[in-house]
Design an enzyme around this catalytic site. Structure first.
Site, PDB file in Angstrom:
ATOM      1  N   TYR A   1      29.247  37.308  49.728  1.00  0.00           N
ATOM      2  CA  TYR A   1      29.866  36.724  48.634  1.00  0.00           C
ATOM      3  C   TYR A   1      31.403  36.272  48.992  1.00  0.00           C
ATOM      4  CZ  TYR A   1      31.559  35.492  44.018  1.00  0.00           C
ATOM      5  OH  TYR A   1      32.139  34.632  42.890  1.00  0.00           O
TER       6      TYR A   1
ATOM      7  N   SER B   1      37.510  32.991  44.514  1.00  0.00           N
ATOM      8  CA  SER B   1      37.368  34.549  43.833  1.00  0.00           C
ATOM      9  C   SER B   1      38.069  35.584  44.326  1.00  0.00           C
ATOM     10  CB  SER B   1      35.874  35.126  43.858  1.00  0.00           C
ATOM     11  OG  SER B   1      35.618  36.325  43.529  1.00  0.00           O
TER      12      SER B   1
END
Length: 254
Positions: A157, A144
Site C-alpha cells: 500500500y 496517503s
C-alpha cells in the site's frame, strides 16, 4: 460569479460513492461542478446519484472496476461523449490488505498495484487529451501519508502511494505547458468504511490518536475541501505538490 467556485467545471471522480470520494463529490456539486462519478458497487452508486439528482445537482454515474482495462476504455469514451472536455480528474480509487510483506501472496500485492497505481496511471494517460482540451485543467491524486512514512498499513500500500506522489511530480512538469496542474493529497487516518476495521480496534485507535497532535482522526469533508480548492482556478499556481492532511502527524517528532 465568485472565484471560490467550480461553476461550469466538468469533473470525473473515481471511487465516488462513499467515504472520501463521496465527500469530494458533494463538495464539488455544491460549488457548481458537473460530475461523473465512478464506483464499483452499482447499488451504492445508484443511491448516490438519485440522492444528488433529487437535490438538483448535475451528476451521472458509471458503475465498474477501474482496475479493468476494458472498463477504463468504456468510461473515458462515455465521458468524452458527455463532456467533450474534462476540467478536473480526481483519482480517488484505492484499496488495501493490511499485513506484513512475507504474509502476502504475489497475487495479492500485484492486485494492490493494479487497483491503486496502474489504474490511476492509465486514467491519467487516457484522460490527458480531454484535460488538455480544457485549457485550464486540474488533476488531483489521492495518495496517503503511507507514501511518505511507515504507518503499519502494509508495504505494498505504501509503495503504491509513494509511486502516486512521484507520478504527480513528474506529470506536473510534463503537462505544465498544456495548462494541466497536477497535485496529490495525502490523508492520515480518516473516518471512512475503508479505515473502520482499524479504527474500531481500541489499541490501534489509541496509537493513532497519540501520534496525532490534534488528538483525533480526520473526517472526509476535511479532505474534500482541499481537493476542491486545488481544482479551482484560485489555485492556478499550485502544481506538483503533495499536501498532507494529517492533524499535524507528519510534523510530530515525538
Amino acid at each position: 460569479m465568485s472565484t471560490w467556485s467550480l461553476e461550469g467545471k466538468k469533473a470525473l471522480i473515481t471511487g465516488g460513492s462513499k467515504g472520501i470520494g463521496l465527500a469530494i463529490v458533494e463538495e464539488f456539486v455544491h460549488l457548481g461542478a458537473e460530475v461523473v462519478i465512478v464506483a464499483r458497487n452499482e447499488r451504492d452508486l445508484s443511491g448516490t446519484i438519485q440522492m444528488l439528482q433529487q437535490r438538483g445537482f448535475k451528476v451521472e454515474g458509471i458503475a465498474g472496476d477501474i482496475a479493468e482495462g476494458s472498463f477504463r476504455t468504456k468510461l473515458v469514451s462515455q465521458v468524452q461523449t458527455s463532456f467533450g472536455k474534462l476540467d478536473i480528474l480526481v483519482n480517488n480509487v484505492g484499496t488495501n490488505v493490511r499485513k506484513k510483506l512475507i504474509e502476502y501472496s504475489e497475487e495479492e500485492y500485484r492486485k494492490l498495484f493494479e487497483s491503486n497505481l496502474f489504474s490511476l496511471t492509465e486514467m491519467a494517460r487516457l484522460c490527458y487529451p480531454m484535460l488538455k482540451k480544457s485549457g485550464k485543467a486540474s488533476m488531483i491524486n489521492i495518495a496517503s501519508v503511507a507514501g511518505s512514512v511507515d504507518v503499519q498499513s502494509g508495504p505494498p500500500y505504501g509503495m503504491t502511494k509513494a509511486a502516486i506522489i512521484q507520478l504527480t511530480k513528474h506529470l506536473a512538469v510534463e503537462w505544465a505547458l498544456d495548462n494541466i496542474r497536477v497535485n496529490a493529497v495525502s490523508p492520515w487516518y480518516i473516518e471512512t468504511p475503508l479505515t473502520q476495521p482499524v479504527l474500531s480496534n481500541p489499541e490501534r485507535l489509541k496509537k493513532i490518536i497519540d501520534r496525532t497532535p490534534m488528538q483525533r482522526v480526520g473526517q472526509p469533508e476535511e479532505i474534500a475541501s482541499l481537493v476542491a480548492y486545488l481544482a479551482m482556478d484560485k489555485a492556478s499556481y499550485i502544481s506538483g505538490q503533495n499536501i498532507n492532511v494529517d492533524g499535524g502527524m507528519m510534523a510530530n517528532g515525538l
